[in-house]
Design an enzyme around this catalytic site. Structure first.
Site, PDB file in Angstrom:
ATOM      1  N   ASP A   1       0.814  -1.214   0.000  1.00  0.00           N
ATOM      2  CA  ASP A   1       0.000   0.000   0.000  1.00  0.00           C
ATOM      3  C   ASP A   1       0.845   1.259   0.000  1.00  0.00           C
ATOM      4  OD1 ASP A   1       0.770  -0.832   2.620  1.00  0.00           O
ATOM      5  OD2 ASP A   1      -0.639   0.596   3.490  1.00  0.00           O
TER       6      ASP A   1
ATOM      7  N   GLU B   1       0.012  -1.504   5.538  1.00  0.00           N
ATOM      8  CA  GLU B   1       1.081  -1.047   6.432  1.00  0.00           C
ATOM      9  C   GLU B   1       0.861   0.390   6.880  1.00  0.00           C
ATOM     10  OE1 GLU B   1       5.074   0.737   7.462  1.00  0.00           O
ATOM     11  OE2 GLU B   1       3.618   1.310   5.934  1.00  0.00           O
TER      12      GLU B   1
END
Length: 487
Positions: free
Chosen positions: A78, A145
């Site tokens: 991400d 994350e």
């Protein structure tokens, strides 16, 4: 995109250009994960996915390196979705538009996603390049994350086989990271009571903008302006000079990004229009003076806007502004153990009104459990004094340095051999997933490396081209230097 594919190393930059075409903000990594899974299938690599969406790809060792210790390469899928207000970018569907600016690759009006897209691209390059020498290899791609390390929290024991892990999420060429801060989300929820806008009041939009923002861990020591904190402080001062009424207050979008913009809808008596305009001008100049060295483009404007129907009651507004103004922000303590490193900090990342509740979300970082728990107590005390609810989540410990790390020694030796000087052995005041990996895999020997990335978590994010080439050289040299299993 074709301009990136001409940069060295071409395979890495080609993958990064393709990653930029696939939307992948936090919690929306499916398209990128599926694209990587299809790539792995085409390469005839073994593939596994866990319930959270983490992806694990295994590749056999290069010829002659079958007896080497297995290595895990790791990156998160991400990216932080931050855009300039005038960009019109939709991170759920629009591609990132990178461009080359000298030695830097930037994006047009948005975050670039080099954090951690360059790491993802490097892992894919290793998986698909037959010339890279390595032992048995696992590549772990985690999800979520940036928005809470959800993928790392969900990692289950006995899924990974390797005992050496190389994280690719570091952001400074020449540094080898072997420790990081832990984290905690502290959310204060204020219950709001409203009343009708009094007669004779004019509604204004009070806008704070022009701050550079940045990464709430890597940039926190620079004392950059936090739009949420500055606007709350401004409102607290404003109510001391005028019979202020507040209708709305919002700022920031992510807990781990220093907010660049915040706004409030306020109301003041029509009879004080001129005085309010003069006060705003004076306050704007005061802010420019205060932040002239670090955020010289800061702006404060107050302009008429459509009339609000309701405003906060006096009691609610008093408690709210007192509580918000008291929230700590920035560096709390420097480390006494590691000179020049921040030990504990906090960032007031998001303020948002939703119905009859305002939430103020801060992200706490600390190298020590004591520092993190101290700030938890501070937020709980502020909540008690201002009649708010304190909610804490995502509490995790940092990654404690291991001075006996064998992989750290290998990376340091390869850095010296390649570049002729020693690397810096560092502890980072940011949240790497390595600390959470230790919970499921306490015997992992870990290190984190990466290219130079500046302005992460902001539209000023950029990655150095030359340092990316050195990162690739160091990564591939390290894989080739991993020793055989000890008998």
């Amino acid at each position: 995109m074709t301009m990136l594919t001409g940069l060295p190393p071409s395979r890495l930059w080609n993958f990064f250009a393709q990653i930029c075409q696939i939307p992948h903000p936090s919690k929306r990594e499916e398209a990128l994960r599926n694209w990587i899974a299809n790539l792995a299938t085409a390469e005839k690599l073994r593939l596994k996915k866990d319930q959270k969406g983490n992806l694990l790809i295994r590749k056999p060792a290069s010829a002659g390196m079958e007896s080497c210790q297995p290595v895990i390469l790791q990156a998160h899928l991400d990216m932080v979705p931050q855009a300039n207000a005038d960009s019109g970018h939709d991170f759920s569907r629009d591609p990132i538009l990178p461009y080359i600016d000298g030695d830097w690759v930037r994006a047009r009006g948005t975050t670039l996603g080099a954090d951690n897209g360059i790491g993802v691209a490097a892992c894919l390059a290793v998986l698909t390049d037959p010339t890279v020498k390595h032992g048995p290899l696992e590549v772990l791609f985690t999800v979520d994350e940036e928005a809470g390390m959800g993928g790392a929290f969900a990692l289950q024991p006995n899924w990974l086989e390797g005992k050496i892990l190389i994280n690719t999420d570091a952001e400074q060429d020449g540094d080898i990271y072997m420790g990081c801060a832990g984290g905690l989300e502290a959310r204060l929820n204020f219950t709001l009571d409203f009343e009708a806008l009094p007669e004779g009041y004019q509604t204004y939009q009070l806008q704070l903008s022009g701050l550079q923002g940045g990464h709430s861990g890597l940039d926190i020591h620079e004392d950059r302006g936090n739009a949420n904190q500055v606007l709350c402080r401004t409102l607290f001062r404003l109510q001391q000079h005028f019979p202020l009424k507040i209708s709305a207050l919002n700022g920031g979008t992510l807990r781990n990004a220093i907010p660049r913009e915040a706004s409030a809808v306020v109301a003041l008596p029509l009879s004080q229009r001129a005085e309010f305009a003069a006060w705003c001008d004076d306050e704007a100049q005061r802010l420019k003076q205060e932040y002239r060295h670090i955020d010289p483009a800061v702006q404060l404007t107050g302009s008429p806007c459509p009339q609000a129907e309701q405003v906060l009651t006096a009691a609610t507004q008093h408690q709210l502004l007192a509580g918000l103004t008291a929230i700590p922000n920035g560096v709390i303590r420097m480390s006494h153990a590691i000179k020049g490193v921040v030990e504990t900090s906090t960032n007031l990342g998001v303020i948002k009104i939703d119905g009859e509740q305002l939430s103020a979300v801060s992200f706490v970082r600390s190298l020590t459990d004591e520092g993190r728990l101290h700030l938890r107590s501070v937020f709980a005390a502020i909540a008690a004094l201002s009649h708010a609810e304190a909610v804490f989540s995502g509490d995790y410990s940092g990654w404690a340095p291991d001075p006996d790390s064998s992989v750290m020694q290998i990376v340091r030796q390869q850095h010296q051999r390649l570049f002729g000087h020693q690397a810096n052995i560092m502890v980072i005041h940011a949240g790497l997933e390595c600390g959470l990996f230790k919970k499921a895999y306490p015997d992992l020997d870990m290190v984190s490396v990466g290219p130079t990335i500046k302005g992460a978590h902001s539209p000023d994010e950029r990655v150095s081209v030359s340092s990316t080439e050195r990162f690739w050289q160091l990564l591939t040299a390290t894989l080739a230097a991993i020793p055989q299993h000890q008998r």
